[in-house]
Design a protein around this motif. Sequence first.
Motif, PDB file in Angstrom:
ATOM      1  N   ALA A 166     -12.029   7.474 -15.431  1.00  0.00           N
ATOM      2  CA  ALA A 166     -10.898   7.328 -16.309  1.00  0.00           C
ATOM      3  C   ALA A 166     -10.365   6.009 -15.743  1.00  0.00           C
ATOM      4  CB  ALA A 166      -9.842   8.453 -15.713  1.00  0.00           C
ATOM      5  N   ARG A 167      -9.633   5.179 -16.787  1.00  0.00           N
ATOM      6  CA  ARG A 167      -9.011   4.138 -16.432  1.00  0.00           C
ATOM      7  C   ARG A 167      -7.880   3.985 -15.690  1.00  0.00           C
ATOM      8  NH1 ARG A 167     -11.087  -0.403 -19.115  1.00  0.00           N
ATOM      9  NH2 ARG A 167      -9.274  -1.578 -18.982  1.00  0.00           N
ATOM     10  N   LEU A 168      -7.668   3.129 -14.943  1.00  0.00           N
ATOM     11  CA  LEU A 168      -6.437   3.315 -14.210  1.00  0.00           C
ATOM     12  C   LEU A 168      -5.347   2.711 -15.306  1.00  0.00           C
ATOM     13  CD1 LEU A 168      -7.380   1.638 -10.570  1.00  0.00           C
ATOM     14  CD2 LEU A 168      -7.118   3.978 -11.193  1.00  0.00           C
ATOM     15  N   ARG A 169      -4.169   3.326 -14.902  1.00  0.00           N
ATOM     16  CA  ARG A 169      -3.091   2.785 -15.899  1.00  0.00           C
ATOM     17  C   ARG A 169      -2.382   1.664 -15.102  1.00  0.00           C
ATOM     18  NH1 ARG A 169      -0.928   8.920 -15.604  1.00  0.00           N
ATOM     19  NH2 ARG A 169      -1.817   8.901 -13.731  1.00  0.00           N
ATOM     20  N   ALA A 170      -2.711   0.526 -15.627  1.00  0.00           N
ATOM     21  CA  ALA A 170      -1.964  -0.661 -15.007  1.00  0.00           C
ATOM     22  C   ALA A 170      -0.491  -0.688 -15.698  1.00  0.00           C
ATOM     23  CB  ALA A 170      -2.687  -1.724 -15.182  1.00  0.00           C
ATOM     24  N   ILE A 171       0.342  -1.723 -14.995  1.00  0.00           N
ATOM     25  CA  ILE A 171       1.673  -2.208 -15.522  1.00  0.00           C
ATOM     26  C   ILE A 171       1.410  -3.207 -16.509  1.00  0.00           C
ATOM     27  CG2 ILE A 171       3.743  -3.030 -15.004  1.00  0.00           C
ATOM     28  CD1 ILE A 171       3.426  -1.840 -12.273  1.00  0.00           C
ATOM     29  N   ILE A 176      -1.952   4.362  -9.039  1.00  0.00           N
ATOM     30  CA  ILE A 176      -2.592   4.904  -7.888  1.00  0.00           C
ATOM     31  C   ILE A 176      -3.669   5.984  -8.533  1.00  0.00           C
ATOM     32  CG2 ILE A 176      -2.682   6.337  -5.930  1.00  0.00           C
ATOM     33  CD1 ILE A 176       0.161   5.667  -5.510  1.00  0.00           C
ATOM     34  N   PRO A 177      -5.147   5.772  -8.085  1.00  0.00           N
ATOM     35  CA  PRO A 177      -6.127   6.852  -8.630  1.00  0.00           C
ATOM     36  C   PRO A 177      -5.992   7.996  -7.917  1.00  0.00           C
ATOM     37  CG  PRO A 177      -7.009   5.186  -7.146  1.00  0.00           C
ATOM     38  CD  PRO A 177      -5.646   4.601  -7.250  1.00  0.00           C
ATOM     39  N   HIS A 178      -6.106   9.126  -8.634  1.00  0.00           N
ATOM     40  CA  HIS A 178      -5.991  10.470  -8.152  1.00  0.00           C
ATOM     41  C   HIS A 178      -7.670  11.057  -7.991  1.00  0.00           C
ATOM     42  CE1 HIS A 178      -1.728  10.394  -8.096  1.00  0.00           C
ATOM     43  NE2 HIS A 178      -1.741   9.627  -9.145  1.00  0.00           N
ATOM     44  N   ILE A 179      -7.761  11.818  -6.991  1.00  0.00           N
ATOM     45  CA  ILE A 179      -9.111  12.402  -7.076  1.00  0.00           C
ATOM     46  C   ILE A 179      -9.487  13.391  -8.124  1.00  0.00           C
ATOM     47  CG2 ILE A 179      -8.330  14.159  -5.406  1.00  0.00           C
ATOM     48  CD1 ILE A 179     -10.929  13.611  -3.806  1.00  0.00           C
ATOM     49  N   ASP A 180      -8.381  14.024  -8.533  1.00  0.00           N
ATOM     50  CA  ASP A 180      -8.610  15.056  -9.648  1.00  0.00           C
ATOM     51  C   ASP A 180      -8.571  14.693 -10.974  1.00  0.00           C
ATOM     52  OD1 ASP A 180      -5.905  14.409  -9.582  1.00  0.00           O
ATOM     53  OD2 ASP A 180      -5.324  16.267  -9.623  1.00  0.00           O
ATOM     54  N   GLU A 181      -8.637  13.325 -11.140  1.00  0.00           N
ATOM     55  CA  GLU A 181      -8.591  12.863 -12.562  1.00  0.00           C
ATOM     56  C   GLU A 181     -10.117  12.771 -13.088  1.00  0.00           C
ATOM     57  OE1 GLU A 181      -6.675   8.787 -12.429  1.00  0.00           O
ATOM     58  OE2 GLU A 181      -4.793   9.774 -12.705  1.00  0.00           O
ATOM     59  N   ALA A 182     -10.336  12.599 -14.409  1.00  0.00           N
ATOM     60  CA  ALA A 182     -11.594  12.616 -15.039  1.00  0.00           C
ATOM     61  C   ALA A 182     -12.205  11.566 -14.427  1.00  0.00           C
ATOM     62  CB  ALA A 182     -11.231  12.668 -16.335  1.00  0.00           C
ATOM     63  N   LYS A 183     -13.698  11.749 -14.277  1.00  0.00           N
ATOM     64  CA  LYS A 183     -14.606  10.728 -13.850  1.00  0.00           C
ATOM     65  C   LYS A 183     -14.433   9.471 -14.581  1.00  0.00           C
ATOM     66  CE  LYS A 183     -19.329  10.103 -12.303  1.00  0.00           C
ATOM     67  NZ  LYS A 183     -20.651  10.549 -12.279  1.00  0.00           N
ATOM     68  N   ASN A 189       0.821  -1.350   0.007  1.00  0.00           N
ATOM     69  CA  ASN A 189       0.115   0.131   0.033  1.00  0.00           C
ATOM     70  C   ASN A 189       0.873   1.253   0.019  1.00  0.00           C
ATOM     71  OD1 ASN A 189      -1.683   2.144   0.802  1.00  0.00           O
ATOM     72  ND2 ASN A 189      -3.268   0.641   1.726  1.00  0.00           N
ATOM     73  N   LEU A 190       0.708   2.016  -0.962  1.00  0.00           N
ATOM     74  CA  LEU A 190       1.908   3.126  -1.387  1.00  0.00           C
ATOM     75  C   LEU A 190       1.080   4.279  -0.305  1.00  0.00           C
ATOM     76  CD1 LEU A 190       2.550   2.932  -5.210  1.00  0.00           C
ATOM     77  CD2 LEU A 190       4.099   2.723  -3.361  1.00  0.00           C
ATOM     78  N   GLY A 191      -0.147   4.424  -0.075  1.00  0.00           N
ATOM     79  CA  GLY A 191      -0.517   5.305   0.797  1.00  0.00           C
ATOM     80  C   GLY A 191      -0.037   5.201   2.142  1.00  0.00           C
ATOM     81  N   VAL A 192       0.065   4.017   2.697  1.00  0.00           N
ATOM     82  CA  VAL A 192       0.488   3.754   3.886  1.00  0.00           C
ATOM     83  C   VAL A 192       1.925   3.889   4.046  1.00  0.00           C
ATOM     84  CG1 VAL A 192       1.061   1.611   5.494  1.00  0.00           C
ATOM     85  CG2 VAL A 192      -1.085   1.855   4.515  1.00  0.00           C
ATOM     86  N   ILE A 193       2.656   3.684   2.990  1.00  0.00           N
ATOM     87  CA  ILE A 193       4.159   3.822   3.075  1.00  0.00           C
ATOM     88  C   ILE A 193       4.528   5.420   3.066  1.00  0.00           C
ATOM     89  CG2 ILE A 193       6.242   4.165   1.542  1.00  0.00           C
ATOM     90  CD1 ILE A 193       6.006   1.571   3.168  1.00  0.00           C
ATOM     91  N   ALA A 194       3.636   6.348   2.220  1.00  0.00           N
ATOM     92  CA  ALA A 194       3.945   7.688   2.368  1.00  0.00           C
ATOM     93  C   ALA A 194       3.521   8.377   3.842  1.00  0.00           C
ATOM     94  CB  ALA A 194       2.907   8.524   1.209  1.00  0.00           C
TER      95      ALA A 194
END
Length: 349
Positions: free
Chosen positions: A282-287, A273-280, A229-234
């Motif tokens: 919008a597809r996640l950018r997967a590896i 990671i999804p961002h709150i300011d991205e377009a409604k 979880n990158l949010g936890v690490i941050a």
Amino acid sequence: MASDTLLEIKDLMTHFHLQEGIVRAVDGVSFEVRRGQTLGIIGESGCGKSVTAHSILRLVPSPPGNIVNGEILLHRGENGNGDGLVDLAQLDPRGADIRAIRGAEISMVFQEPMTSFGPMHTIGNQIIESILLHQEGVDGSEARELAIENLRRVGIPRAEQIVDAYPHQLSGGMRQRAMIAMALSCSPRLLIADEPTTALDVTIQAQILELMTALQDEYGMAVIFITHNLGVIAEVADEVAVMYLGRIVEQAGVNELFDNPQHPYTQGLLNSIPHIDEAKLARLRAIEGVVPDPYDIPSGCAFSDRCPSFMPGKCDSAMPDLAATGPEHRVRCFLYSEAEEIVTEVADG
């Protein structure tokens, strides 16, 4: 080596010899943990995070697992001057020396406490056993009082009653708090937290993270925090190591890593990671692609067949070194293979 170094991992290799072949779960990992520092280790499932932690405490099941190379150096001297230096990799996994270190100097909080606590014994008895094992001159009644005090310290209400409860009688959040109480019962210098909030809901996750941060400040201990979880690490880490298929591919301070990710794998993780300011919607950018078969890792860089910056004839033919791209930033990628020489020249100049 910094004078405040508590733990040094040098070229650690932990392999599993199975009928299907050899799984190189940890394949040349090196890092340091300083006193009072929180080192975050992130990566996808199967990248070697937990095996690294289990190797430190010699909990890797043998057979089939075995540390085949490397050093795990614990600095037991108060000033980090090498006094009492011990290589955990050389200790008998079932011997008295490592048992004296587990729980006393290095403790671990596991991902799922329901499988870590014995179901046939009360929470209190299991904490009391740890206290009696590692603290000299403490009798049973004193150990019980200490167990209750530790349960209170991690925010468990009615601790004098919960101490006699069995693991199945507690909620997931309470079991995790009790696991932390047991891990801290002997005031360890290093706490390894292996996905300690994964099975908890978001509200309880926040409470556990806040609790661990407060207890770290109180005890002055170092923490290795393992998560995907990158949010936890941050939120909790001072420094971050990114692992992929048994190797560290990038390591830097937490702000540097999030502001300036350099390895394509790290960039992919952060972009997913999804961002709150991205377009409604919008597809996640997967590896792209999938993690390679651990029995058939591609030659060269293990990330080469998923990498958007793949260089044929280079990335698939040799493994890049973990090169310095800044004072406290290291990356394992041919995109930065000349950066270490530049950094060295600047330092010499």
